[in-house]
Design a protein around this motif. Structure first.
Motif, PDB file in Angstrom:
ATOM      1  N   ASN A 141      41.880   9.348 -18.617  1.00  0.00           N
ATOM      2  CA  ASN A 141      41.541   8.164 -19.414  1.00  0.00           C
ATOM      3  C   ASN A 141      40.276   7.471 -18.920  1.00  0.00           C
ATOM      4  N   ILE A 142      39.997   7.565 -17.611  1.00  0.00           N
ATOM      5  CA  ILE A 142      38.714   7.051 -17.128  1.00  0.00           C
ATOM      6  C   ILE A 142      37.577   7.884 -17.715  1.00  0.00           C
ATOM      7  N   LEU A 143      37.755   9.211 -17.703  1.00  0.00           N
ATOM      8  CA  LEU A 143      36.751  10.094 -18.299  1.00  0.00           C
ATOM      9  C   LEU A 143      36.594   9.803 -19.795  1.00  0.00           C
ATOM     10  N   LEU A 144      37.734   9.584 -20.462  1.00  0.00           N
ATOM     11  CA  LEU A 144      37.703   9.267 -21.899  1.00  0.00           C
ATOM     12  C   LEU A 144      36.909   7.980 -22.156  1.00  0.00           C
ATOM     13  N   ALA A 145      37.148   6.963 -21.319  1.00  0.00           N
ATOM     14  CA  ALA A 145      36.448   5.687 -21.480  1.00  0.00           C
ATOM     15  C   ALA A 145      34.942   5.863 -21.307  1.00  0.00           C
ATOM     16  N   LEU A 146      34.551   6.675 -20.313  1.00  0.00           N
ATOM     17  CA  LEU A 146      33.114   6.901 -20.064  1.00  0.00           C
ATOM     18  C   LEU A 146      32.476   7.663 -21.222  1.00  0.00           C
ATOM     19  N   VAL A 157      22.175   1.231 -31.481  1.00  0.00           N
ATOM     20  CA  VAL A 157      22.307   0.190 -32.500  1.00  0.00           C
ATOM     21  C   VAL A 157      22.252  -1.177 -31.815  1.00  0.00           C
ATOM     22  N   ASP A 158      21.539  -2.115 -32.410  1.00  0.00           N
ATOM     23  CA  ASP A 158      21.295  -3.411 -31.763  1.00  0.00           C
ATOM     24  C   ASP A 158      22.583  -4.123 -31.374  1.00  0.00           C
ATOM     25  N   THR A 159      23.518  -4.228 -32.297  1.00  0.00           N
ATOM     26  CA  THR A 159      24.722  -5.024 -32.044  1.00  0.00           C
ATOM     27  C   THR A 159      25.798  -4.246 -31.289  1.00  0.00           C
ATOM     28  N   ILE A 160      25.553  -2.970 -31.022  1.00  0.00           N
ATOM     29  CA  ILE A 160      26.491  -2.188 -30.202  1.00  0.00           C
ATOM     30  C   ILE A 160      25.877  -2.072 -28.814  1.00  0.00           C
ATOM     31  N   SER A 161      26.157  -3.082 -27.996  1.00  0.00           N
ATOM     32  CA  SER A 161      25.555  -3.177 -26.664  1.00  0.00           C
ATOM     33  C   SER A 161      26.238  -2.213 -25.699  1.00  0.00           C
ATOM     34  N   ALA A 162      25.575  -1.988 -24.572  1.00  0.00           N
ATOM     35  CA  ALA A 162      26.149  -1.100 -23.556  1.00  0.00           C
ATOM     36  C   ALA A 162      27.437  -1.688 -22.987  1.00  0.00           C
ATOM     37  N   GLU A 163      27.440  -3.012 -22.714  1.00  0.00           N
ATOM     38  CA  GLU A 163      28.651  -3.634 -22.175  1.00  0.00           C
ATOM     39  C   GLU A 163      29.811  -3.516 -23.176  1.00  0.00           C
ATOM     40  N   GLY A 164      29.500  -3.823 -24.441  1.00  0.00           N
ATOM     41  CA  GLY A 164      30.546  -3.732 -25.454  1.00  0.00           C
ATOM     42  C   GLY A 164      31.047  -2.313 -25.637  1.00  0.00           C
ATOM     43  N   PHE A 166      31.150   0.182 -23.383  1.00  0.00           N
ATOM     44  CA  PHE A 166      32.018   0.614 -22.285  1.00  0.00           C
ATOM     45  C   PHE A 166      33.306  -0.209 -22.241  1.00  0.00           C
ATOM     46  N   LEU A 167      33.262  -1.464 -22.743  1.00  0.00           N
ATOM     47  CA  LEU A 167      34.511  -2.226 -22.861  1.00  0.00           C
ATOM     48  C   LEU A 167      35.391  -1.610 -23.947  1.00  0.00           C
ATOM     49  N   PHE A 168      34.772  -1.172 -25.038  1.00  0.00           N
ATOM     50  CA  PHE A 168      35.505  -0.486 -26.103  1.00  0.00           C
ATOM     51  C   PHE A 168      36.183   0.767 -25.541  1.00  0.00           C
ATOM     52  N   GLY A 169      35.413   1.563 -24.785  1.00  0.00           N
ATOM     53  CA  GLY A 169      35.986   2.770 -24.189  1.00  0.00           C
ATOM     54  C   GLY A 169      37.052   2.452 -23.161  1.00  0.00           C
ATOM     55  N   ALA A 170      36.799   1.429 -22.335  1.00  0.00           N
ATOM     56  CA  ALA A 170      37.782   1.056 -21.310  1.00  0.00           C
ATOM     57  C   ALA A 170      39.082   0.564 -21.940  1.00  0.00           C
ATOM     58  N   SER A 171      38.980  -0.119 -23.084  1.00  0.00           N
ATOM     59  CA  SER A 171      40.186  -0.611 -23.767  1.00  0.00           C
ATOM     60  C   SER A 171      41.040   0.555 -24.247  1.00  0.00           C
ATOM     61  N   ILE A 172      40.389   1.585 -24.786  1.00  0.00           N
ATOM     62  CA  ILE A 172      41.133   2.759 -25.250  1.00  0.00           C
ATOM     63  C   ILE A 172      41.707   3.533 -24.056  1.00  0.00           C
ATOM     64  N   GLY A 173      40.907   3.679 -23.004  1.00  0.00           N
ATOM     65  CA  GLY A 173      41.415   4.343 -21.809  1.00  0.00           C
ATOM     66  C   GLY A 173      42.588   3.598 -21.192  1.00  0.00           C
ATOM     67  N   THR A 233      40.473  -7.438 -26.368  1.00  0.00           N
ATOM     68  CA  THR A 233      39.283  -7.562 -25.507  1.00  0.00           C
ATOM     69  C   THR A 233      38.049  -7.915 -26.340  1.00  0.00           C
ATOM     70  N   TYR A 234      38.118  -7.708 -27.653  1.00  0.00           N
ATOM     71  CA  TYR A 234      37.048  -8.056 -28.602  1.00  0.00           C
ATOM     72  C   TYR A 234      35.668  -7.569 -28.140  1.00  0.00           C
ATOM     73  N   PRO A 235      35.478  -6.250 -28.035  1.00  0.00           N
ATOM     74  CA  PRO A 235      34.147  -5.728 -27.663  1.00  0.00           C
ATOM     75  C   PRO A 235      33.083  -6.144 -28.689  1.00  0.00           C
ATOM     76  N   PHE A 236      31.867  -6.317 -28.224  1.00  0.00           N
ATOM     77  CA  PHE A 236      30.677  -6.652 -29.030  1.00  0.00           C
ATOM     78  C   PHE A 236      30.676  -8.096 -29.541  1.00  0.00           C
ATOM     79  N   THR A 237      31.753  -8.856 -29.289  1.00  0.00           N
ATOM     80  CA  THR A 237      31.756 -10.269 -29.678  1.00  0.00           C
ATOM     81  C   THR A 237      32.028 -11.120 -28.435  1.00  0.00           C
ATOM     82  N   ASP A 238      33.318 -11.206 -28.038  1.00  0.00           N
ATOM     83  CA  ASP A 238      33.642 -11.987 -26.838  1.00  0.00           C
ATOM     84  C   ASP A 238      33.443 -11.188 -25.550  1.00  0.00           C
TER      85      ASP A 238
END
Length: 537
Positions: A141-146, A157-164, A166-173, A233-238
């Motif tokens: 799941n760590i590999l999946l998140a990465l 894409v502008d609104t799909i930031s790097a932090e968001g 990896f938070l999106f991936g980490a949430s799924i992992g 976790t609301y990636p790309f917003t909060d």
């Protein structure tokens, strides 16, 4: 303490070596499914697309299905916010289910099959296997998140930031790890691997249903739901990482509890005892239908109860829909112009979801015949006058009956609760819900036919039918959002069936799919009658 986990590293290395193909499919399949729709969402979001989608997803029915968003106006509904809103919950749900099945398969099921006893005959700690399996799932799941974070970031894409990303991936992992630890605890409590699988998936299903209610009524209550710690976790917003911390703490506690439970039980036993059988068997067991009904009784009762609960959970949301329309002028005008009430529109979609769940039960019943075959449980029957036709058609007919009863209970739960919630404002009656449910009966027949075909010619592919069911479900669920090509959408059998009560009944499609399904069953019987039995494999 270390003796209990001795050689766990060696086992982990062996498991990674054994499962490497599965891990690749797991990570790439789920990873690309989770991150690969960004270009499609870019097309959807052009012009007023994102604002229109924001308004569409604000009604209680859609919130119960895709979850809430922290965005308060359509103007702030960026591409990233839209992607996380519509994709994160379901991708997390898939991750939980896959991880739970993997953990039960490599812990309790191997215990039931005697493989764990063989491993423990060497200098291996008695809890090394569980530690190795849970470590393997965490690594996957760590590999999946990465992978997810990397793929999403690569789109630029502008609104799909790097932090968001990896938070999106980490949430799924993290969702996958939560599913794994829940399964590890249930593997200790339940007396059999099938019980551990059923209870784990049941808990995941209940968490999803409960969050549907709290998301609609008060989203703050969803934060006490472990599933809520993934999509809230609301990636790309909060970009809120705090729920993941709660999930990590919960996972550590659950693993400690699982190890403590495993330490206190005998191998092959659970804390919840198996129910003792009767001193003498009933006469019904002397018949093939009676025997098969007995073999499938547990899974049938569990799923049928789940259908009622699932229907009732979704039905309870109907009461909030009219109140939402009265508070939202845009949505009120949209449904007024279309001439379709929001309840009718939601019924057509949610019925497709529930009948997709109902289809699991007939597939499981047909596949049960092969699992009993491989376990040598039917060897004595083969030596009697019982024919293969009796075994095959009894399983198929039992599966069809279970599907009919499943649709009845799911429709009853949904319709009864919905009408009660709407009260005098209800524009629908129970007949509408039953018609909408049984309109999808050919799809249940089709999946039963596919499972029967596999049983007859390639029984080891029986579980692949679940894969096609999941594919069909995802295609129908996301098809409307992603605006997929019609030819591609038609690769799912449910896409051929109109969604009543919004669409009119199509007798030609109903009859055609039903006939094809029966033909698949007959073809399956032709193979089952001739093929070699796969006993003890």
């Amino acid at each position: 303490m270390q003796e209990k986990f001795a050689r766990s590293r060696i086992l982990l290395a062996q498991y990674l070596k054994r499962d490497w193909k599965k891990i690749i499919i797991w990570v790439l399949g789920l990873g690309l499914f989770s991150a690969g729709f960004v270009p499609a969402f870019v097309e959807i979001g052009k012009g007023q697309g994102s604002q229109g989608m924001y308004e569409t997803l604000q009604n209680p029915a859609m919130i119960s299905m895709v979850g809430p968003t922290p965005v308060e106006t359509g103007a702030d509904y960026t591409l990233g916010a839209m992607y996380a809103h519509e994709m994160l919950l379901f991708c997390g749900l898939f991750a939980m289910i896959i991880a739970a099945l993997h953990v039960v398969s490599h812990t309790r099921k191997e215990e039931d099959l005697g493989l764990t006893e063989l491993v423990r005959s060497f200098q291996v700690g008695r809890q090394a296997n569980s530690l190795a399996v849970i470590a393997e799932v965490v690594m996957i799941n760590i590999l999946l998140a990465l992978v997810i974070g990397g793929v999403m970031t690569s789109y630029g894409v502008d609104t799909i930031s790097a932090e968001g990303s990896f938070l999106f991936g980490a949430s799924i992992g993290m969702a996958g790890i939560l599913g794994a630890v829940i399964a590890l605890v249930m593997a200790q409590l339940m007396p059999t691997s099938s019980g551990a699988t059923g209870s784990s998936l049941g808990i995941v299903g209940l968490l999803y249903i409960f969050r549907a209610g709290t998301d609609v009524s008060n989203v703050d209550f969803s934060m006490i739901n472990p599933m809520g710690w993934t999509y809230l976790t609301y990636p790309f917003t909060d970009n809120n990482w705090f729920p993941l911390i709660l999930a990590v703490v919960f996972s550590v506690i659950a693993v400690i509890i699982a190890f403590a439970l495993e330490d206190g039980r005998d191998m092959g036993a659970g804390y919840l005892p198996e129910r003792e059988g009767r001193e003498s068997a009933k006469k019904s067991l002397l018949s093939v239908p009676g025997l098969f009904a007995k073999l499938n009784k547990g899974v049938m009762i569990s799923w049928l109860i789940a259908f009622v609960i699932m229907g009732a959970a979704y039905g309870s949301i109907y009461g909030d829909m009219q109140a939402f329309l009265e508070s939202n002028e845009v949505m009120s005008q949209m449904f007024t112009i279309s001439g379709v009430s929001i309840e009718e529109s939601f019924t057509g979609t949610i019925m497709m979801v529930m009948i997709g769940m109902v289809s699991i039960l007939p597939i499981a019943i047909v596949n049960k015949l092969f699992s009993e075959e491989t376990r040598l449980h039917l060897s004595q029957l083969y030596a009697t006058k019982v024919t293969r036709a009796q075994l095959y058609w009894t399983s198929v007919i039992l599966a069809i009956v279970a599907g009919i009863v499943g649709i009845l209970l799911a429709s009853s739960g949904l319709g009864g609760t919905a009408i009660s919630a709407m009260g005098d404002r209800s524009s629908m009656n129970m007949r509408d819900f039953f018609v909408a449910g049984y309109n999808f009966f050919p799809s249940v027949l089709f999946f039963t036919g596919l499972a029967a075909l596999a049983l007859g010619w390639a029984p080891r592919l029986g579980k692949a039918v679940y894969g096609y069911l999941g594919y069909s479900f995802a295609l129908n669920y996301f098809g409307g959002i992603l605006d997929l090509p019609k030819w591609f959408a038609k690769t799912a059998v449910q896409s051929w069936i109109p969604r009543m009560p919004v669409d009119p009944f199509d007798p030609a499609t109903f009859i055609t799919i039903s006939v094809i399904s029966v033909a698949l069953m007959v073809m399956g019987y032709m193979g089952y009658r001739k093929r070699d039995m796969v006993e003890g494999a």
